[in-house]
Design an enzyme around this catalytic site. Structure first.
Site, PDB file in Angstrom:
ATOM      1  N   ASP A  27      24.460   7.978  12.587  1.00  0.00           N
ATOM      2  CA  ASP A  27      24.030   9.381  12.641  1.00  0.00           C
ATOM      3  C   ASP A  27      23.138   9.659  13.850  1.00  0.00           C
ATOM      4  O   ASP A  27      22.475   8.760  14.376  1.00  0.00           O
ATOM      5  CB  ASP A  27      23.248   9.750  11.373  1.00  0.00           C
ATOM      6  CG  ASP A  27      24.172  10.038  10.201  1.00  0.00           C
ATOM      7  OD1 ASP A  27      25.399   9.827  10.341  1.00  0.00           O
ATOM      8  OD2 ASP A  27      23.668  10.462   9.143  1.00  0.00           O
ATOM      9  N   ASP A  28      23.140  10.935  14.229  1.00  0.00           N
ATOM     10  CA  ASP A  28      22.144  11.552  15.122  1.00  0.00           C
ATOM     11  C   ASP A  28      22.392  11.335  16.605  1.00  0.00           C
ATOM     12  O   ASP A  28      21.597  11.791  17.432  1.00  0.00           O
ATOM     13  CB  ASP A  28      20.716  11.087  14.789  1.00  0.00           C
ATOM     14  CG  ASP A  28      20.301  11.460  13.391  1.00  0.00           C
ATOM     15  OD1 ASP A  28      20.980  12.307  12.791  1.00  0.00           O
ATOM     16  OD2 ASP A  28      19.312  10.897  12.892  1.00  0.00           O
ATOM     17  N   HIS A  30      27.857  16.604  13.057  1.00  0.00           N
ATOM     18  CA  HIS A  30      26.552  16.449  12.391  1.00  0.00           C
ATOM     19  C   HIS A  30      25.669  17.659  12.701  1.00  0.00           C
ATOM     20  O   HIS A  30      24.446  17.538  12.807  1.00  0.00           O
ATOM     21  CB  HIS A  30      25.894  15.152  12.864  1.00  0.00           C
ATOM     22  CG  HIS A  30      24.813  14.629  11.952  1.00  0.00           C
ATOM     23  ND1 HIS A  30      24.951  14.549  10.585  1.00  0.00           N
ATOM     24  CD2 HIS A  30      23.561  14.152  12.223  1.00  0.00           C
ATOM     25  CE1 HIS A  30      23.852  14.034  10.058  1.00  0.00           C
ATOM     26  NE2 HIS A  30      22.984  13.797  11.028  1.00  0.00           N
ATOM     27  N   HIS A  90      20.949  19.816  14.287  1.00  0.00           N
ATOM     28  CA  HIS A  90      20.408  18.958  13.226  1.00  0.00           C
ATOM     29  C   HIS A  90      19.494  19.749  12.277  1.00  0.00           C
ATOM     30  O   HIS A  90      18.326  19.418  12.073  1.00  0.00           O
ATOM     31  CB  HIS A  90      19.655  17.764  13.825  1.00  0.00           C
ATOM     32  CG  HIS A  90      19.519  16.609  12.873  1.00  0.00           C
ATOM     33  ND1 HIS A  90      18.493  16.504  11.970  1.00  0.00           N
ATOM     34  CD2 HIS A  90      20.294  15.521  12.683  1.00  0.00           C
ATOM     35  CE1 HIS A  90      18.631  15.391  11.271  1.00  0.00           C
ATOM     36  NE2 HIS A  90      19.721  14.766  11.671  1.00  0.00           N
ATOM     37  N   HIS A 107      21.600   4.374  12.253  1.00  0.00           N
ATOM     38  CA  HIS A 107      21.272   5.437  13.217  1.00  0.00           C
ATOM     39  C   HIS A 107      21.332   4.876  14.634  1.00  0.00           C
ATOM     40  O   HIS A 107      20.746   3.816  14.902  1.00  0.00           O
ATOM     41  CB  HIS A 107      19.872   6.014  12.964  1.00  0.00           C
ATOM     42  CG  HIS A 107      19.743   6.734  11.656  1.00  0.00           C
ATOM     43  ND1 HIS A 107      19.514   6.081  10.462  1.00  0.00           N
ATOM     44  CD2 HIS A 107      19.823   8.067  11.348  1.00  0.00           C
ATOM     45  CE1 HIS A 107      19.450   6.960   9.478  1.00  0.00           C
ATOM     46  NE2 HIS A 107      19.625   8.176   9.986  1.00  0.00           N
TER      47      HIS A 107
END
Length: 742
Positions: A110-111, A161, A165, A262
């Site tokens: 993620d991210d 995603h 965010h 991550h």
């Protein structure tokens, strides 16, 4: 006495329309060109503002929302979803979950992408021949498109995603749609693909879905998106240590799992160290690695293969048409913002340091100048008592000419007054003659402009020292006496007087009054000591006739003939000084339109003069001294710094709205405080009333912005090769009634 040098133009016959003159036609063409340049200047500032807003949006400073919902009810969420697998789809509008098969790992990240950590993750996956599914933040994709392109080419899968965010459960439907679509555009521009995979920020397992987030998943499911959750969480963002990350990411009893790591969002060195150990451990236990699409393909009936692309990347679809080109445009715009904003930030730091340095230099040198020139024993030499010639160029000055001439007639120094009427059509010359004042001569000429009128006055002057002033200016009785005393020093070729705003009772007049006292006169004290005075004001200046003739008189090569001749005198070796006690009261523009016209001419003319004398940068002797000292100071403080100054205000406003209001406000107030100190000291030196300083904060908010736009307008005109002519301001004669009052 009247001395005609050229006959006045013959008025047209009654009833016939006079054809426009060559100068009038040129003025019309110039006016037609000015509006596009004003628009271009405004568009330039608007474009830079948009670039800043885009950069702030990418960094979640503009439109950022840090709210995260917890503890909400899940009564509306189907139990099959809450207890189901980590992959949520809506075939035929029916919510369906899919679990990861036993002994299978879906590695999700993620991210990202992050320029530091994501490439290291990709290297590890490539080394171990393991695919990953990356849920990417759209703003990061737009900033690092090359990493995403490499990610996809390596065989990994990507999902949405959101763009900034944010927790979508707090957002409107329009914001949700925008977050998804913008991320898809970023993916299209970066890697030429779109995706049907989605993972919500701050999501975890399916049993964490609540009544606020469930409608979001339903809506996205109707649009064909597959929402992906997790079975096990490495919690690597907590940085608990490599062994803990590996332990927490390991599923129990050989179960399959969607595992969360991550690759961005913070310091990820522990993730980079733990990932190889985790892969090796899971392979040793007999696990295989796949993507979300790989799991979905295994669940499909035999013969129902993916419609688009290989099984491990079946969620990817080739971007075409408008989506592809809009995505590329987004990537290009972000690239511009990524380069422009840091460059502007660095430039503004330099400008800020220069501005503060200028304030410090002005305070120090102005104090030294005041103390030096006001010592009891200070003297330029033997008193200058001989008569001087005062040249008054006038064009349609019927409202002011009487007050101007009567103020000169009261002079305590012997003067000869030469009024050069530059083709006035309002009877200015007749008014001057009708006053019958002693020592006044009126010279008439066809309209040829202010430089020509001044040169004509110099030719008619009978004395070695000539004082030049504007037709709307009023002198005090001792003004000429103070103004000519520096000529006791034979090296002095010209003297700048202290111009004051007479019509300061209006708001615009008061703002200009502050500017004159602080910006002009304080500057002149500094430049005097540095021996690089750039401008003798047209309202009040004195010259040796010999010096004027030596440099060829007043030139019409530029619109700032006063700056032009001042620089020419420096280059010829003459000294130019400032006499603070020689005060002249001038009528400043009374409307915003007139103010814009005047300052536009000043700014553009100054640029013309600097360009005309650019060779002084490489000259030797006095010319070179001005070129290497005065020229850089003028360019830095009168062109470069003011051009960038609007961006300082834009950055400040941006910071107040989107970053830290209190810190930005304190910074702005600190700069305003420094300016107030400088202004207060300037007012003290000039013995002005401090009450006008109460208007300074408003001046910084409104008046200064206009001056910046004027300068940018002038720069655009210069860069586009535009030409201007001298502009006449509308006069009221207000200064003649009680100059200096208030």
């Amino acid at each position: 006495m009247t001395t005609p040098t050229t006959p006045p133009p013959t008025p047209p016959a009654r009833g016939r329309r006079r054809a426009p003159s060559r100068m009038e036609r040129a003025a019309g063409r110039a006016a037609a060109l000015q509006r596009p340049r004003v628009l271009l200047a405004l568009l330039l500032l608007l474009a830079l503002t948009c670039v800043m807003l885009l950069d702030g949006y990418l960094r979640a400073e503009v439109g950022g929302d840090q709210r995260v919902r917890t503890g909400a009810s899940a009564s509306d969420v189907p139990d099959d979803v809450l207890d189901g697998g980590p992959i949520l789809t809506f075939p035929g509008g029916q919510a369906t979950t899919v679990s990861v098969p036993d002994k299978t790992i879906v590695l999700t990240f993620d991210d990202g992408p992050d320029p530091t950590w994501t490439p290291q993750v990709l290297d590890i996956l490539e080394k171990y021949d393991v695919p990953g599914t990356f849920f990417l933040v759209g703003s990061m994709v737009a900033r690092h498109p090359g990493i995403v392109r490499d990610m996809v080419e390596q065989g990994n899968e990507v999902g949405v995603h959101t763009f900034t965010h944010v927790d979508l459960s707090y957002q409107s439907q329009a914001r949700v749609t925008r977050e998804i679509e913008q991320t898809q555009l970023a993916l299209a521009g970066a890697a030429g693909i779109t995706t049907t995979l989605f993972r919500a920020p701050y999501s975890s397992q399916t049993d964490a879905i609540d009544d606020y987030s469930w409608p979001v998943y339903e809506s996205l499911g109707e649009d064909g998106y597959t929402s992906v959750f997790i079975d096990t969480d490495s919690d690597d963002w907590k940085r608990p240590g490599v062994s803990k990350i590996v332990e927490w990411a390991t599923p129990e009893d050989g179960e399959g799992a969607s595992v969360l790591f991550h690759d961005a969002g913070g310091e990820r060195s522990q993730t980079i160290e733990a990932l190889p150990k985790y892969i090796e451990k899971m392979k040793a236990e007999g696990y295989t690695f796949t993507t979300v699409s790989g799991v979905m393909a295994d669940q499909q009936p035999a013969g129902a293969g993916p419609a688009d692309g290989p099984g491990l990347q079946a969620a990817h679809h080739e971007a075409t048409g408008a989506t592809l080109y809009e995505g590329k445009a987004l990537i290009a715009a972000v690239a511009v913002a990524e380069w422009t904003v840091p460059a502007l930030s660095a430039g503004l730091v330099i400008v800020g340091v220069a501005v503060m340095g200028r304030f410090a230099m002005m305070l120090v040198l102005a104090r030294r100048h005041h103390r030096q020139r006001n010592r009891r024993r200070f003297s330029w030499g033997p008193p200058v008592t001989g008569p001087v010639s005062v040249i008054v160029p006038a064009y349609n000055e019927k409202e002011c000419i009487e007050a101007t001439l009567r103020s000169l007639a009261r002079s305590t120094h012997p003067v000869e007054i030469v009024v050069v009427d530059d083709g006035s059509t309002d009877g200015t010359a007749d008014i001057a003659e009708s006053l019958g004042l002693p020592g006044v001569r009126v010279v008439r000429q066809a309209n040829a402009g202010k430089p020509a009128a001044l040169n004509n006055g110099v030719r008619h002057a009978r004395h070695d020292i000539v004082v030049m002033m504007d037709g709307d200016t009023v002198f005090e009785p001792d003004t000429v006496r103070h103004l000519v005393q520096p000529f006791a020093d034979p090296s002095v070729g010209a003297v700048a007087g202290n111009a004051k705003v007479g019509n300061r009772r209006t708001l615009i007049g008061a703002w200009q009054h502050i500017e004159y006292v602080m910006g002009f006169n304080l500057d002149r004290r500094m430049y005097d000591l540095l021996r690089c005075m750039p401008t003798i004001p047209g309202a009040i200046g004195a010259f040796r006739r010999e010096a004027v003739l030596q440099v060829g008189g007043m030139s019409d090569d530029t619109l700032a003939e006063d700056t032009d001749i001042t620089i020419a005198l420096h280059r010829a070796g003459w000294r130019v000084v400032y006499e603070e006690h020689a005060r002249a009261w001038t009528e400043a523009p009374g409307s915003l339109g007139q103010l814009w016209s005047q300052r536009y001419r000043w700014s553009y003319g100054t640029m013309q003069a600097l360009w005309k004398h650019r060779r002084s940068l490489t000259d030797k002797g006095p010319s070179g001294r001005f070129g290497r000292v005065g020229m850089p100071l003028v360019v830095l403080f009168q062109v470069v710094t003011p051009v960038f100054a609007p961006l300082i205000d834009v950055f400040t406003l941006y910071s107040m709205l989107f970053v830290d209001f209190r810190a930005a406000l304190l910074a702005w107030l600190a700069v305003l405080g420094v300016q107030l100190v400088c202004a207060a000291y300037a007012f003290r030196l000039d013995r002005e009333k401090y009450r006008y300083l109460l208007m300074m904060p408003l001046q910084q908010l409104a008046y200064r912005q206009m001056m910046y736009l004027v300068l940018i307008h002038s720069c655009v005109t210069a860069l586009t090769g535009g030409r201007l002519r001298w502009q006449k301001l509308k006069r009221t004669g207000e200064v003649g009634t009680g100059a200096g009052a208030g």
